[in-house]
Design a protein around this motif. Structure first.
Motif, PDB file in Angstrom:
ATOM      1  N   VAL A 109       1.051  -1.179  -0.011  1.00 33.57           N
ATOM      2  CA  VAL A 109       0.095   0.164   0.105  1.00 33.57           C
ATOM      3  C   VAL A 109       0.995   1.482  -0.295  1.00 33.57           C
ATOM      4  O   VAL A 109       2.217   1.140   0.138  1.00 33.57           O
ATOM      5  CB  VAL A 109      -1.239   0.172   1.265  1.00 33.57           C
ATOM      6  N   LYS A 110       0.240   2.372  -0.306  1.00 31.83           N
ATOM      7  CA  LYS A 110       1.520   3.935  -0.326  1.00 31.83           C
ATOM      8  C   LYS A 110       1.515   4.233   1.431  1.00 31.83           C
ATOM      9  O   LYS A 110       0.519   3.744   1.963  1.00 31.83           O
ATOM     10  CB  LYS A 110       0.218   4.850  -0.872  1.00 31.83           C
ATOM     11  N   ALA A 111       2.767   4.604   1.583  1.00 30.62           N
ATOM     12  CA  ALA A 111       3.554   5.203   2.466  1.00 30.62           C
ATOM     13  C   ALA A 111       2.994   6.892   2.673  1.00 30.62           C
ATOM     14  O   ALA A 111       3.706   7.579   1.363  1.00 30.62           O
ATOM     15  CB  ALA A 111       4.266   4.976   2.488  1.00 30.62           C
ATOM     16  N   GLY A 112       2.761   7.101   4.440  1.00 35.34           N
ATOM     17  CA  GLY A 112       2.481   8.600   3.937  1.00 35.34           C
ATOM     18  C   GLY A 112       3.011   8.990   5.854  1.00 35.34           C
ATOM     19  O   GLY A 112       3.121   8.124   6.538  1.00 35.34           O
ATOM     20  N   VAL A 113       3.681   9.562   5.767  1.00 35.79           N
ATOM     21  CA  VAL A 113       4.012  10.301   7.285  1.00 35.79           C
ATOM     22  C   VAL A 113       3.596  11.618   7.794  1.00 35.79           C
ATOM     23  O   VAL A 113       3.546  12.947   6.953  1.00 35.79           O
ATOM     24  CB  VAL A 113       5.945  10.591   7.301  1.00 35.79           C
ATOM     25  N   ALA A 114       3.215  11.736   8.712  1.00 33.55           N
ATOM     26  CA  ALA A 114       2.569  12.994   9.593  1.00 33.55           C
ATOM     27  C   ALA A 114       3.528  13.227  10.189  1.00 33.55           C
ATOM     28  O   ALA A 114       4.351  12.845  11.330  1.00 33.55           O
ATOM     29  CB  ALA A 114       1.042  12.599  10.169  1.00 33.55           C
ATOM     30  N   LEU A 115       3.461  15.172  10.314  1.00 33.19           N
ATOM     31  CA  LEU A 115       4.195  15.649  10.708  1.00 33.19           C
ATOM     32  C   LEU A 115       3.266  16.618  11.896  1.00 33.19           C
ATOM     33  O   LEU A 115       3.009  17.358  11.556  1.00 33.19           O
ATOM     34  CB  LEU A 115       5.141  16.292  10.003  1.00 33.19           C
ATOM     35  N   ASN A 116       3.857  16.759  13.395  1.00 29.36           N
ATOM     36  CA  ASN A 116       3.077  17.009  14.230  1.00 29.36           C
ATOM     37  C   ASN A 116       3.512  19.351  13.811  1.00 29.36           C
ATOM     38  O   ASN A 116       4.211  18.828  13.031  1.00 29.36           O
ATOM     39  CB  ASN A 116       3.243  16.542  15.514  1.00 29.36           C
ATOM     40  N   PRO A 117       2.351  19.833  14.405  1.00 27.12           N
ATOM     41  CA  PRO A 117       3.214  21.929  14.189  1.00 27.12           C
ATOM     42  C   PRO A 117       4.722  20.860  14.232  1.00 27.12           C
ATOM     43  O   PRO A 117       5.202  22.060  14.042  1.00 27.12           O
ATOM     44  CB  PRO A 117       2.266  21.936  14.501  1.00 27.12           C
ATOM     45  N   ALA A 118       5.046  20.649  15.379  1.00 27.36           N
ATOM     46  CA  ALA A 118       6.631  21.360  16.454  1.00 27.36           C
ATOM     47  C   ALA A 118       8.019  20.981  15.845  1.00 27.36           C
ATOM     48  O   ALA A 118       8.229  20.614  16.403  1.00 27.36           O
ATOM     49  CB  ALA A 118       6.176  21.359  17.423  1.00 27.36           C
ATOM     50  N   THR A 119       6.982  19.711  14.496  1.00 29.85           N
ATOM     51  CA  THR A 119       8.289  18.912  13.838  1.00 29.85           C
ATOM     52  C   THR A 119       8.374  19.320  12.608  1.00 29.85           C
ATOM     53  O   THR A 119       8.025  19.697  12.608  1.00 29.85           O
ATOM     54  CB  THR A 119       7.732  17.558  13.908  1.00 29.85           C
ATOM     55  N   LEU A 121      11.024  19.776   9.604  1.00 29.06           N
ATOM     56  CA  LEU A 121      10.487  18.683   7.661  1.00 29.06           C
ATOM     57  C   LEU A 121      12.038  17.901   8.253  1.00 29.06           C
ATOM     58  O   LEU A 121      11.880  16.825   7.594  1.00 29.06           O
ATOM     59  CB  LEU A 121      10.379  19.549   6.700  1.00 29.06           C
ATOM     60  N   GLY A 122      13.074  18.444   8.796  1.00 28.81           N
ATOM     61  CA  GLY A 122      14.269  17.430   8.982  1.00 28.81           C
ATOM     62  C   GLY A 122      14.082  15.624   9.648  1.00 28.81           C
ATOM     63  O   GLY A 122      14.915  14.957   9.197  1.00 28.81           O
ATOM     64  N   ALA A 123      12.453  15.335   9.927  1.00 29.57           N
ATOM     65  CA  ALA A 123      12.017  14.685  10.837  1.00 29.57           C
ATOM     66  C   ALA A 123      11.887  13.626   9.446  1.00 29.57           C
ATOM     67  O   ALA A 123      12.038  12.470   9.231  1.00 29.57           O
ATOM     68  CB  ALA A 123      11.003  14.485  11.406  1.00 29.57           C
ATOM     69  N   VAL A 124      11.430  13.764   7.784  1.00 27.87           N
ATOM     70  CA  VAL A 124      11.557  13.594   7.143  1.00 27.87           C
ATOM     71  C   VAL A 124      12.466  12.899   5.566  1.00 27.87           C
ATOM     72  O   VAL A 124      12.834  12.115   4.681  1.00 27.87           O
ATOM     73  CB  VAL A 124      10.347  13.504   6.576  1.00 27.87           C
ATOM     74  N   ASP A 125      13.127  13.975   6.060  1.00 23.69           N
ATOM     75  CA  ASP A 125      14.178  14.109   5.140  1.00 23.69           C
ATOM     76  C   ASP A 125      14.470  12.861   4.758  1.00 23.69           C
ATOM     77  O   ASP A 125      15.079  12.815   3.108  1.00 23.69           O
ATOM     78  CB  ASP A 125      15.758  15.373   5.934  1.00 23.69           C
ATOM     79  N   LYS A 160       7.420  21.562   0.125  1.00 26.28           N
ATOM     80  CA  LYS A 160       7.390  21.633  -1.253  1.00 26.28           C
ATOM     81  C   LYS A 160       8.054  21.732  -2.426  1.00 26.28           C
ATOM     82  O   LYS A 160       8.892  20.910  -3.344  1.00 26.28           O
ATOM     83  CB  LYS A 160       6.007  23.019  -2.291  1.00 26.28           C
ATOM     84  N   ARG A 161       9.276  22.584  -1.720  1.00 29.94           N
ATOM     85  CA  ARG A 161      10.095  22.850  -2.572  1.00 29.94           C
ATOM     86  C   ARG A 161      10.997  21.224  -2.556  1.00 29.94           C
ATOM     87  O   ARG A 161      11.760  21.302  -3.494  1.00 29.94           O
ATOM     88  CB  ARG A 161      11.365  24.274  -1.762  1.00 29.94           C
ATOM     89  N   MET A 162      11.301  20.637  -1.337  1.00 28.60           N
ATOM     90  CA  MET A 162      11.857  19.791  -1.188  1.00 28.60           C
ATOM     91  C   MET A 162      11.593  18.723  -2.102  1.00 28.60           C
ATOM     92  O   MET A 162      12.688  18.199  -2.461  1.00 28.60           O
ATOM     93  CB  MET A 162      12.038  18.936   0.364  1.00 28.60           C
ATOM     94  N   VAL A 163      10.519  18.571  -2.043  1.00 27.99           N
ATOM     95  CA  VAL A 163      10.042  16.693  -3.187  1.00 27.99           C
ATOM     96  C   VAL A 163      10.382  17.479  -4.393  1.00 27.99           C
ATOM     97  O   VAL A 163      10.461  17.277  -4.845  1.00 27.99           O
ATOM     98  CB  VAL A 163       8.200  17.296  -3.177  1.00 27.99           C
ATOM     99  N   ASP A 164       9.953  18.774  -4.734  1.00 24.60           N
ATOM    100  CA  ASP A 164      10.471  19.022  -6.186  1.00 24.60           C
ATOM    101  C   ASP A 164      11.754  19.296  -6.663  1.00 24.60           C
ATOM    102  O   ASP A 164      12.480  18.887  -7.908  1.00 24.60           O
ATOM    103  CB  ASP A 164       9.946  20.866  -6.731  1.00 24.60           C
ATOM    104  N   ASP A 165      12.703  20.047  -5.756  1.00 30.32           N
ATOM    105  CA  ASP A 165      13.914  20.281  -6.112  1.00 30.32           C
ATOM    106  C   ASP A 165      14.395  18.273  -6.058  1.00 30.32           C
ATOM    107  O   ASP A 165      15.718  18.186  -6.833  1.00 30.32           O
ATOM    108  CB  ASP A 165      15.225  20.311  -5.393  1.00 30.32           C
ATOM    109  N   ARG A 166      13.931  17.446  -5.800  1.00 31.54           N
ATOM    110  CA  ARG A 166      14.376  15.821  -5.686  1.00 31.54           C
ATOM    111  C   ARG A 166      13.721  15.105  -6.947  1.00 31.54           C
ATOM    112  O   ARG A 166      14.191  14.246  -6.864  1.00 31.54           O
ATOM    113  CB  ARG A 166      14.605  15.190  -4.445  1.00 31.54           C
ATOM    114  N   GLY A 167      13.106  15.953  -7.480  1.00 35.62           N
ATOM    115  CA  GLY A 167      11.929  15.952  -8.623  1.00 35.62           C
ATOM    116  C   GLY A 167      11.304  14.190  -8.036  1.00 35.62           C
ATOM    117  O   GLY A 167      10.745  13.452  -9.094  1.00 35.62           O
TER     118      GLY A 167
END
Ligand code: DX5
Ligand code: ZN
Length: 217
Positions: A109-119, A121-125, A160-167
């Motif tokens: 199945v598809k995988a998603g990660v959720a981030l709390n407001p205080a977390t 983006l480094g957590a998913v880098d 969005k920038r992270m995702v786009d930069d890495r294509g």
């Protein structure tokens, strides 16, 4: 990117859940978003796999399962068996996030990660390449009907920038306080997966069809 709307059933009338699914399906919703809470990771308890399973054969809409639970690895297969097409875990609940994400993908199945407001983006880098969706929580999870946190807009932009930069082809989702006013702000910032609960099922009675038309302009 096409905008997808996921209806969060948390604010639906649970005594007539099937009607509530049907109504949004007829109104052009793309996904049913199930909020699973364990009373530990978040201070609330909601629904579990049997409820999800009971509706699996009643709609063709994909089921995205948002696990707001501690140690979600114990239950990944349970929620896939219950009909999940995508499983979202919280980075905060997964010390071995890469393993957990691989575990979800291995179940087919598809995988998603959720981030709390205080977390941040480094957590998913380091796992971004493995994800199908990244879910930016725009409220602190646990309850429907909370107010959108505007400080999340720069985070959406950065994601969005992270995702786009890495294509990469990773959906950027937002969850919490999304309505007619906040949806356009998040889309402008780069979100393409809108999780909406109380605006659809509460007094506002937001029409998904109308929202999509509005966002397309
Ligand atoms: C919050 C949940 C959300 C919630 C969204 O803990 O993850 O999915 O139901 O509801 P609204 O749209 O009312 O903020
Ligand atoms: Zn949710």
């Amino acid at each position: 990117m096409r905008i997808k709307v996921a209806a969060s059933l948390l604010s639906a009338d649970f005594s007539r859940l099937w009607d509530e699914v049907k109504r949004v399906e007829d109104d052009g919703v793309d996904i049913i978003h199930w909020d699973v809470m364990d009373g530990h990771f978040v201070p609330n308890i909601s629904i579990g796999p049997c409820v999800i399973q009971s509706l699996r054969d009643k709609t063709k809409l994909p089921f995205y399962i948002h696990l707001m639970i501690e140690a979600p690895d114990r239950f990944l297969d349970t929620f896939v068996d219950a009909g999940g097409d995508a499983i979202f875990v919280h980075a905060e609940a997964c010390p071995h996030l890469q393993r957990t994400v691989r575990g979800i993908k291995n179940l087919g199945v598809k995988a998603g990660v959720a981030l709390n407001p205080a977390t941040s983006l480094g957590a998913v880098d380091q796992v971004l390449e493995d994800l199908d969706s990244l879910l930016i929580m725009t409220v602190n999870p646990g309850f429907g009907g909370q107010k959108f946190i505007p400080a999340m807009l720069p985070k959406i932009r950065e994601a969005k920038r992270m995702v786009d930069d890495r294509g990469l082809d990773v959906d950027i989702g937002v969850d919490g306080g999304i309505d007619e006013e906040t949806a356009p702000l998040t889309v402008e910032a780069g979100a393409n997966l809108l999780v909406i609960g109380s605006a659809i099922y509460g007094k506002k009675g937001l029409s998904v069809k109308r929202l999509k038309e509005m966002l397309a302009k």
